[in-house]
Scaffold this active site. Sequence first.
Site, PDB file in Angstrom:
ATOM      1  N   ASP A  30       3.603  -3.725  16.464  1.00  0.00           N
ATOM      2  CA  ASP A  30       2.663  -4.479  15.645  1.00  0.00           C
ATOM      3  C   ASP A  30       1.987  -5.537  16.514  1.00  0.00           C
ATOM      4  O   ASP A  30       2.633  -6.221  17.297  1.00  0.00           O
ATOM      5  CB  ASP A  30       3.400  -5.143  14.469  1.00  0.00           C
ATOM      6  CG  ASP A  30       2.438  -5.630  13.401  1.00  0.00           C
ATOM      7  OD1 ASP A  30       2.471  -5.075  12.287  1.00  0.00           O
ATOM      8  OD2 ASP A  30       1.655  -6.573  13.676  1.00  0.00           O
ATOM      9  N   ASN A  86       4.199  -1.769   2.528  1.00  0.00           N
ATOM     10  CA  ASN A  86       3.312  -2.462   1.591  1.00  0.00           C
ATOM     11  C   ASN A  86       2.347  -1.442   0.998  1.00  0.00           C
ATOM     12  O   ASN A  86       1.771  -0.628   1.732  1.00  0.00           O
ATOM     13  CB  ASN A  86       2.534  -3.563   2.312  1.00  0.00           C
ATOM     14  CG  ASN A  86       3.429  -4.689   2.785  1.00  0.00           C
ATOM     15  OD1 ASN A  86       4.419  -5.008   2.134  1.00  0.00           O
ATOM     16  ND2 ASN A  86       3.096  -5.292   3.915  1.00  0.00           N
ATOM     17  N   GLY A  92       0.348  -6.331  -0.834  1.00  0.00           N
ATOM     18  CA  GLY A  92       0.169  -6.991   0.461  1.00  0.00           C
ATOM     19  C   GLY A  92      -0.333  -6.074   1.561  1.00  0.00           C
ATOM     20  O   GLY A  92      -0.312  -6.448   2.735  1.00  0.00           O
ATOM     21  N   HIS A  99       1.815   3.123   6.509  1.00  0.00           N
ATOM     22  CA  HIS A  99       2.652   2.737   7.648  1.00  0.00           C
ATOM     23  C   HIS A  99       3.955   2.136   7.159  1.00  0.00           C
ATOM     24  O   HIS A  99       4.002   1.478   6.128  1.00  0.00           O
ATOM     25  CB  HIS A  99       1.915   1.769   8.572  1.00  0.00           C
ATOM     26  CG  HIS A  99       1.320   0.578   7.884  1.00  0.00           C
ATOM     27  ND1 HIS A  99       0.119   0.635   7.216  1.00  0.00           N
ATOM     28  CD2 HIS A  99       1.762  -0.689   7.743  1.00  0.00           C
ATOM     29  CE1 HIS A  99      -0.156  -0.545   6.701  1.00  0.00           C
ATOM     30  NE2 HIS A  99       0.827  -1.379   7.002  1.00  0.00           N
TER      31      HIS A  99
HETATM   32  P1  5GP Z   1       0.134  -4.263   6.103  1.00  0.00           P
HETATM   33  O1  5GP Z   1      -0.079  -5.688   5.653  1.00  0.00           O
HETATM   34  O2  5GP Z   1      -1.080  -3.406   5.851  1.00  0.00           O
HETATM   35  O3  5GP Z   1       1.408  -3.665   5.590  1.00  0.00           O
HETATM   36  O4  5GP Z   1       0.373  -4.361   7.662  1.00  0.00           O
HETATM   37  C1  5GP Z   1      -0.612  -4.098   8.621  1.00  0.00           C
HETATM   38  C2  5GP Z   1      -0.032  -4.467   9.958  1.00  0.00           C
HETATM   39  O5  5GP Z   1      -0.857  -3.923  10.962  1.00  0.00           O
HETATM   40  C3  5GP Z   1       0.032  -5.982  10.213  1.00  0.00           C
HETATM   41  O6  5GP Z   1       1.379  -6.368  10.460  1.00  0.00           O
HETATM   42  C4  5GP Z   1      -0.870  -6.184  11.423  1.00  0.00           C
HETATM   43  O7  5GP Z   1      -0.369  -7.154  12.315  1.00  0.00           O
HETATM   44  C5  5GP Z   1      -0.923  -4.800  12.051  1.00  0.00           C
HETATM   45  N1  5GP Z   1      -2.157  -4.498  12.746  1.00  0.00           N
HETATM   46  C6  5GP Z   1      -3.418  -4.674  12.258  1.00  0.00           C
HETATM   47  N2  5GP Z   1      -4.329  -4.258  13.168  1.00  0.00           N
HETATM   48  C7  5GP Z   1      -3.615  -3.794  14.233  1.00  0.00           C
HETATM   49  C8  5GP Z   1      -4.006  -3.225  15.494  1.00  0.00           C
HETATM   50  O8  5GP Z   1      -5.169  -3.058  15.820  1.00  0.00           O
HETATM   51  N3  5GP Z   1      -3.010  -2.864  16.342  1.00  0.00           N
HETATM   52  C9  5GP Z   1      -1.689  -3.037  16.019  1.00  0.00           C
HETATM   53  N4  5GP Z   1      -0.800  -2.643  16.943  1.00  0.00           N
HETATM   54  N5  5GP Z   1      -1.289  -3.561  14.840  1.00  0.00           N
HETATM   55  C10 5GP Z   1      -2.241  -3.944  13.966  1.00  0.00           C
END
Ligand code: 5GP
Length: 107
Positions: A30, A86, A92, A99
């Site tokens: 992440d 999420n 969220g 993922h």
């Molecule tokens: P969500 O809130 O959708 O469950 O989590 C999305 C996650 O994706 C977040 O923890 C965020 O830090 C991560 N994330 C968003 N954009 C990128 C990216 O471009 N590369 C990586 N490696 N992680 C990302």
Amino acid sequence: MTDCIFCKIVDKQIPAGVVYEDDEMLCFKDIHPSAPVHLLLIPKVHFDSLAHARPEHEALLGKMMMKVPEIAAEAGLTNGFKTLINTGKGGGQEVFHLHVHIMGRPV
Ligand code: 5GP
Ligand code: ZN
């Protein structure tokens, strides 16, 4: 789904710290870790969220869940780990490509 950031990571258009990859899934670090180890496991096929999973994704989701402990152990999380999915804005979710967060502190 060309504007999906995780599809771009699958296609290697955007770099990521990949820790596991096979024909069906990809796991990478992440970008904003909220734990010493914070990984994201995604299916290579795009679907928006768990609420968008269809019957043809059932086996893939099972394989992903079975792969989580293996990836966690490889990352040093031998004493346990947290998983998080999420789903939807109310859950969220910020990136709308399914993922699984894998988080923990190596022992
Ligand atoms: P969500 O809130 O959708 O469950 O989590 C999305 C996650 O994706 C977040 O923890 C965020 O830090 C991560 N994330 C968003 N954009 C990128 C990216 O471009 N590369 C990586 N490696 N992680 C990302
Ligand atoms: Zn996608």
